[in-house]
Design an enzyme around this catalytic site. Structure first.
Site, PDB file in Angstrom:
ATOM      1  N   ARG A 102       0.637  -1.034   0.345  1.00  0.00           N
ATOM      2  CA  ARG A 102       0.159  -0.295  -0.036  1.00  0.00           C
ATOM      3  C   ARG A 102       1.012   1.591   0.560  1.00  0.00           C
ATOM      4  NH1 ARG A 102      -4.361  -0.156   4.538  1.00  0.00           N
ATOM      5  NH2 ARG A 102      -2.830  -0.628   5.820  1.00  0.00           N
ATOM      6  N   ASP A 128      -0.893  -4.799  12.328  1.00  0.00           N
ATOM      7  CA  ASP A 128      -0.301  -5.042  11.677  1.00  0.00           C
ATOM      8  C   ASP A 128       0.095  -6.784  11.454  1.00  0.00           C
ATOM      9  OD1 ASP A 128       1.926  -3.619   9.225  1.00  0.00           O
ATOM     10  OD2 ASP A 128       1.488  -6.044   9.333  1.00  0.00           O
TER      11      ASP A 128
HETATM   12  N1  URA Z   1      -3.489  -4.994   7.136  1.00  0.00           N
HETATM   13  C1  URA Z   1      -2.701  -5.301   8.399  1.00  0.00           C
HETATM   14  O1  URA Z   1      -2.136  -5.827   8.605  1.00  0.00           O
HETATM   15  N2  URA Z   1      -4.016  -4.291   9.444  1.00  0.00           N
HETATM   16  C2  URA Z   1      -4.858  -3.363   9.119  1.00  0.00           C
HETATM   17  O2  URA Z   1      -5.414  -2.762  10.068  1.00  0.00           O
HETATM   18  C3  URA Z   1      -5.509  -3.263   8.348  1.00  0.00           C
HETATM   19  C4  URA Z   1      -4.035  -3.700   7.187  1.00  0.00           C
END
Ligand code: URA
Length: 231
Positions: free
Chosen positions: A126, A222
């Site tokens: 991202r 994450d």
């Molecule tokens: N990716 C993740 O690992 N956690 C999130 O909350 C959103 C995207």
């Protein structure tokens, strides 16, 4: 004698677990075992090894529901006692597609249940500013368009990566797709459903919001860092 007429059939019981208020294309697996494990996996006190084990266990329970409608046929076998006609899987072969890197946390558990499945990988990161997905890796089995493809990524946040992955797979000729995640944000679910209404989304939980970094709130943090202990 117990009256069994009020006991739901497997299909009716299955329908009760469908989040029909959202859409028939979203299945929230609200089984007590799944919900208990999701609470453990969310907790910041859960260690890396336990987190990994729990994700693996949840992935198997989600796979059980995601594959409930696989086609079957009967074959003739002999038990040690008698011949019989018995059901086996038929229809399209499977391919699991992991969105790197957290999707890999789902793969091991799923492959234990589906040992003959092929595996593809999509690498997307991202952009931290725009939160838009940028592809850096795409490796699929050659015959993927003939397979039922189950795309896996624990966190469905904005939905951008999921939509990009499904777009790429459809461009590659795939027509039968499902999407399995651990936690979905409401926003991500809406976006994914709008872009790919033909794809069944299976999740263990739906959370209300995203924060300014695109993380699901309350979520679990994450997923990649927690799986691999990188933070
Ligand atoms: N990716 C993740 O690992 N956690 C999130 O909350 C959103 C995207």
């Amino acid at each position: 004698m117990t009256d069994l007429s009020a006991v739901p059939t497997a299909v009716e019981a299955f329908a009760e677990t469908t989040a029909s208020a959202l859409s028939p294309s979203v299945l929230v697996v609200n089984h007590p075992l799944v919900q208990h494990k999701v609470t453990l996996v969310r907790s910041e006190d859960t260690t890396t090894d336990n987190f990994r084990r729990l994700v693996r266990e949840i992935s198997q329970l989600l796979t059980y529901e995601a594959t409930r409608d696989l086609a079957m046929e009967t074959v003739s076998i002999r038990t040690p006692v008698a011949p019989m006609e018995s059901p086996v899987l038929s229809g399209k072969k499977l391919c699991l597609v992991s969105i790197l890197r957290a999707g890999n946390g789902f793969l091991d558990g799923m492959l234990e249940l589906l040992p003959a499945a092929r595996v593809g990988h999509i690498g997307l990161y991202r952009d931290p500013e725009t939160l838009e997905p940028i592809e850096y890796y795409f490796k699929m089995p050659e015959d993927i368009e003939e397979r039922l493809v189950i795309v896996v990524d624990p966190m469905l946040a904005t939905g951008n990566s999921a939509i990009a992955a499904l777009n790429r797979l459809k461009e590659r000729g795939v027509t039968a797709l499902k999407y399995v995640c651990l936690i979905a944000s409401r926003q991500g679910l809406r976006a994914l459903q709008a872009a790919h209404p033909d794809v069944l989304i299976v999740t263990a939980a739906i959370d209300e919001t995203l924060n300014e970094h695109g993380y699901i709130v309350p979520g679990l943090g994450d997923a990649g860092d927690r799986l691999y202990g990188t933070k």
